[in-house]
Design an enzyme around this catalytic site. Structure first.
Site, PDB file in Angstrom:
ATOM      1  CG  HIS A   1      -0.973   1.575  -4.434  1.00  0.00           C
ATOM      2  ND1 HIS A   1      -0.849   1.480  -5.798  1.00  0.00           N
ATOM      3  CD2 HIS A   1      -1.413   0.360  -4.024  1.00  0.00           C
ATOM      4  CE1 HIS A   1      -1.212   0.276  -6.204  1.00  0.00           C
ATOM      5  NE2 HIS A   1      -1.554  -0.431  -5.143  1.00  0.00           N
TER       6      HIS A   1
ATOM      7  CG  HIS B   1      -1.739  -2.765  -8.876  1.00  0.00           C
ATOM      8  ND1 HIS B   1      -3.117  -2.724  -8.836  1.00  0.00           N
ATOM      9  CD2 HIS B   1      -1.350  -2.779  -7.576  1.00  0.00           C
ATOM     10  CE1 HIS B   1      -3.519  -2.755  -7.583  1.00  0.00           C
ATOM     11  NE2 HIS B   1      -2.466  -2.787  -6.799  1.00  0.00           N
TER      12      HIS B   1
ATOM     13  CD  GLU C   1      -2.820  -1.135  -0.027  1.00  0.00           C
ATOM     14  OE1 GLU C   1      -3.356  -2.208  -0.332  1.00  0.00           O
ATOM     15  OE2 GLU C   1      -2.920  -0.110  -0.729  1.00  0.00           O
TER      16      GLU C   1
HETATM   17  O1  LIG Z   1      -5.386  -0.332  -4.912  1.00  0.00           O
HETATM   18  C1  LIG Z   1      -5.632  -1.461  -4.523  1.00  0.00           C
HETATM   19  C2  LIG Z   1      -6.865  -2.125  -4.865  1.00  0.00           C
HETATM   20  C3  LIG Z   1      -6.985  -3.475  -4.440  1.00  0.00           C
HETATM   21  C4  LIG Z   1      -6.056  -4.101  -3.706  1.00  0.00           C
HETATM   22  N1  LIG Z   1      -6.266  -5.377  -3.360  1.00  0.00           N
HETATM   23  S1  LIG Z   1      -5.790  -5.965  -1.931  1.00  0.00           S
HETATM   24  O2  LIG Z   1      -6.038  -4.942  -0.930  1.00  0.00           O
HETATM   25  O3  LIG Z   1      -6.471  -7.207  -1.739  1.00  0.00           O
HETATM   26  C5  LIG Z   1      -4.127  -6.295  -1.962  1.00  0.00           C
HETATM   27  C6  LIG Z   1      -3.639  -7.074  -2.971  1.00  0.00           C
HETATM   28  C7  LIG Z   1      -2.279  -7.418  -2.990  1.00  0.00           C
HETATM   29  C8  LIG Z   1      -1.432  -6.987  -1.989  1.00  0.00           C
HETATM   30  C9  LIG Z   1      -0.044  -7.423  -1.990  1.00  0.00           C
HETATM   31  C10 LIG Z   1       0.588  -7.753  -3.182  1.00  0.00           C
HETATM   32  C11 LIG Z   1       1.901  -8.218  -3.165  1.00  0.00           C
HETATM   33  C12 LIG Z   1       2.583  -8.382  -1.968  1.00  0.00           C
HETATM   34  C13 LIG Z   1       1.934  -8.054  -0.774  1.00  0.00           C
HETATM   35  C14 LIG Z   1       0.629  -7.588  -0.781  1.00  0.00           C
HETATM   36  C15 LIG Z   1      -1.940  -6.170  -0.977  1.00  0.00           C
HETATM   37  C16 LIG Z   1      -3.283  -5.816  -0.974  1.00  0.00           C
HETATM   38  C17 LIG Z   1      -4.839  -3.452  -3.246  1.00  0.00           C
HETATM   39  C18 LIG Z   1      -4.666  -2.098  -3.698  1.00  0.00           C
HETATM   40  O4  LIG Z   1      -3.677  -1.448  -3.336  1.00  0.00           O
END
Ligand SMILES: O=C1CC=C(NS(=O)(=O)c2ccc(-c3ccccc3)cc2)CC1=O
Ligand SMILES: [Ca+2]
Ligand SMILES: [Zn+2]
Length: 164
Positions: free
Chosen positions: A123, A129, A120
């Protein structure tokens, strides 16, 4: 391989504040998971992160459920979306919310807070992504070994293209 990179922060010294704590973990473990999640990025950029305990920080961190406050996005209960973060900017910019309906842990059970936080914060710093499935910014949660260094070269290229 990033489709686009959002404009980053126009300053390198950022502040963060943990507004509330999940009951799933000890406070000190939440502090450590958040700090480590930020250090993943400060380790490869000139960015620094300073923790403040009151007032408005650049990155306001909170555990929320469903519709919460004035946040334009909402959470979906257990599983599904685990968290969301807003790209750099004033107000909501940089703010990071975690879905309290998840089971947050510091190890492999439930969802590892450090890993989700590191994703997060990517971002919150301006990364989109990645389609590189080994990347921390890959859209799907992969339970990486939290003790292994989670950044892939793709992540490093991405963040250094903004703050190099
Ligand atoms: O903007 C978005 C929209 C949806 C998201 N999906 S999530 O919260 O289920 C999520 C998916 C993957 C990760 C993650 C990917 C790689 C390594 C560790 C965590 C974290 C959160 C995560 C996100 O940042
Ligand atoms: Ca959820
Ligand atoms: Zn939110």
């Amino acid at each position: 391989q990033y489709g686009y990179t959002l404009p980053g922060w126009r300053k390198y010294n950022l502040t963060y504040r943990i507004v509330n704590y999940t009951p799933d973990m000890a406070r000190v473990d939440v502090d450590k998971a958040i700090q480590n999640g930020l250090e993943v990025w400060s380790g490869v950029t000139p960015l620094t992160f300073t923790k403040i305990s009151k007032g408005i920080a650049d990155i306001m961190i909170a555990f929320r459920t469903r519709v919460h406050g004035w946040c334009p996005r909402y959470f979906d209960g257990p599983l599904g979306v685990l968290g969301h973060a807003f790209p750099p900017g004033l107000g909501l910019g940089g703010d990071t919310h975690f879905d309290e309906d998840e089971n947050w842990t510091k190890d492999g059970a439930g969802f590892n807070l450090f890993l989700v936080a590191a994703h997060e914060f990517g971002h919150a710093l301006g990364l989109s992504h990645s389609n590189d499935q080994t990347a921390l910014m890959f859209p799907n949660y992969v339970s990486l070994d939290p003790n292994k260094y989670p950044l892939s070269q793709d992540d490093i290229n991405g963040i250094q293209s903004i703050y190099g």
